[in-house]
Design a protein around this motif. Sequence first.
Motif, short mmCIF file in Angstrom:
data_model
loop_
_atom_site.label_atom_id
_atom_site.label_comp_id
_atom_site.label_asym_id
_atom_site.label_seq_id
_atom_site.Cartn_x
_atom_site.Cartn_y
_atom_site.Cartn_z
N GLY A 72 0.80 -1.22 0.00
CA GLY A 72 0.00 0.00 0.00
C GLY A 72 0.83 1.26 0.00
N HIS A 73 2.12 1.12 0.29
CA HIS A 73 3.03 2.27 0.29
C HIS A 73 4.01 2.22 -0.87
N GLY A 74 3.69 1.44 -1.90
CA GLY A 74 4.44 1.53 -3.14
C GLY A 74 5.56 0.53 -3.33
N TYR A 75 5.46 -0.64 -2.71
CA TYR A 75 6.45 -1.70 -2.87
C TYR A 75 5.77 -3.02 -3.21
N ALA A 76 6.43 -3.83 -4.01
CA ALA A 76 6.00 -5.22 -4.19
C ALA A 76 6.57 -6.01 -3.02
N SER A 77 5.71 -6.52 -2.15
CA SER A 77 6.17 -7.21 -0.94
C SER A 77 5.92 -8.69 -1.12
N VAL A 78 6.98 -9.47 -0.94
CA VAL A 78 6.99 -10.86 -1.38
C VAL A 78 7.36 -11.78 -0.23
N ARG A 79 6.57 -12.81 -0.04
CA ARG A 79 6.85 -13.83 0.98
C ARG A 79 7.07 -15.17 0.28
N VAL A 80 8.23 -15.82 0.51
CA VAL A 80 8.61 -17.04 -0.19
C VAL A 80 8.93 -18.14 0.82
N ASP A 81 8.41 -19.37 0.55
CA ASP A 81 8.76 -20.54 1.35
C ASP A 81 10.07 -21.15 0.85
N VAL A 82 10.98 -21.45 1.78
CA VAL A 82 12.23 -22.14 1.46
C VAL A 82 11.92 -23.51 0.86
N ARG A 83 12.78 -24.01 -0.01
CA ARG A 83 12.53 -25.31 -0.67
C ARG A 83 12.28 -26.41 0.35
N GLY A 84 11.34 -27.29 0.00
CA GLY A 84 11.01 -28.41 0.87
C GLY A 84 10.10 -28.05 2.03
#
Length: 669
Positions: A72-84
């Motif tokens: 909402g403040h102008g960033y693409a915010s990304v959450r990623v799960d580690v492999r496995g």
Amino acid sequence: MSGTEVRLRIDFPYETRREDVWIPLTDGTQLYARIWRPLTDEPVPALLEYLPYRLSDWTAPQDCQRHPWYAGHGYASVRVDVRGHGNSTGLAGDEYDAQELADGVAVVEWLAEQPWCTGRVGMFGICWGGFNSLQIAALAPEPLKAVVTVCSSDDRFDNDVHYMGGSVLAVDMHAWAAAMLTHVSRPPDPAQVGSVWRDMWLNRLEAVDPFIHTWLAHQTRDAYWKHGSICEDYSAVRTPVLAVGGWHDPYRDAVLRLVERLDPALVRGLIGPWSHQYPDRGLPPGPAIGFLQETLRWWDHHLKDQDSGVMAEPMLRCWISRSHPPATTYRELPGRWVGEPSWPSPNVTPVSYGLQGDPMVVNSPQHTGLDAGRFYPYGNDSDLPPDQRDEDAKSVCFEFPVRQTPIEILGRPSVHLTVTCGVHTGQVAARLCDVAPDGSSTLVTRGALNFSARQDRSRADAWEPGTTEVLAFELNGIGHTFPPGHRIRLAVSSAYWPWIWPQPDTARGWTLDPAASTLELPVRARTTDDHITFDEPEEAEPLGVIVPEPHGDRPGRRVVRDVAEGTWRLEVDPGYGGTRIYPDGLEYTEDVQDTYTINESDPLSARAHSDWAVRLHRPETGWDVRVETHSGISCDAYDFITKNEVVCREGADVVFRRSWEKRIPRTAG
């Protein structure tokens, strides 16, 4: 107990969208990711949080507090799960292994290449995500332009969950290994991965090996622990780092080291009164701050070239607590914010206090330490250490009265103890306490040392029986004010269970010569320019998880004593559990209990045990799986004995069962 009130933010400069995607790696592995983006035609920087903790359920409520806020403040915010882990393909490895870090670099580069990204990426995270943010920064992927690391460490051996002062950190070496055994045994969710979920799950289970086997096999700072420890080469980190910690978090010393060792033009430090939590969440102890706003200033400066003023802040901003009565929780601690222009600070002077007295034997009962509190305080009612008078009575204590002027300390106290030991092994714990006129004793900070690590953490040096040496070690960093009329108490003990696993010969104790021993305090001169302020905390709208009923009736911490047998048992409910119903219909239930047992006169009686039970259930589809793990550590004079079991069910059917029993030599622990 509730902490600071947090304002929920629903009006943002940008409207946002959320999408789940798969990030491809060169070996065919696909990492599961959730991306919140602002609705704009212009490319924006990306922020990455990279964890093994299942973004579709375990961390989803926390993720929803901050990722939509950043979007909402102008960033693409990304959450990623580690492999496995979670819904990512592939097989899980050890924590922070080379594969995890290489995958993280690949994710940073993938994000930078997306058409909606400016090519600039920041990384942030708490604990695991804070660790790997620093470690990936040390690998220097070109698009990574800034890092915010919260409650993490630069030293995987001596400032993590495994060892403390060279001693096995029984309380969380064991508990976290048990937790990770349960994490790696959980299945992906068919709602995200489809019908292949069962094959993915069984493949994961076949590859499971308890982390404790590896962690206990490396009892000194060897190459295993040096990997991922950026303290081995601070110069490798050329990315701007905002290092954040709390005085009630076990990793806060890393903030002090980072602001001292990294390039001053690239680093800023922030330490509050907090536990192992993001500083905006409002969990005790507070006060919480507008941490998302503070990090937005960091991102705007380093990812958007906007002069937010963040680099004009003092090198280190930290909270100094006023004296307070002992309690296991505090809504908010009394105190104030101060700023230091550099670290070490010109405002802090080491002051030595001689202990005084004739030589005395230090031979503490083996259950000394039961009132240590939780290693990882999370804001629960029973997390912090209670009144220390009972612990002090099992220790040798030295006191220094505070007279007309308050004594304010900031940094790491240290001790120099002259010790004579009659056996090859030993250990010492030192606690600094604030004793009020009524006799109540509040724990301020502490430290410990394994005698075998006294010269070098990278090797185990046996003590020559009957000889005398000076043991020098630091206590954990703290900001605290001792008022006039109080006493500064140094309590020294030869046991600290269950934080420190006892050495085989600790029941014999050792001799301390106070006249040749000192306590050194980092005394801070009060300055007149301490005008540090923060916005009020705010977060995005909550996810909408339903908790249908309170989680059980077990106390968070309970001590049970068998008077006749002389045994003590500490039962801990870490407070993860209960049932949570997610907006997508997933019912998630978790129940955990950790138990620590010892006989007050026998160091070889130490036992640690954990039981985990997890259920994932989607009533509308009939998907119903359960994971149970049982983990234990015991010992004799020569070996640690570990026992682990994993049992997995789909419905009523057992689909996997395996147990491990292993003896691991006590080379230093």
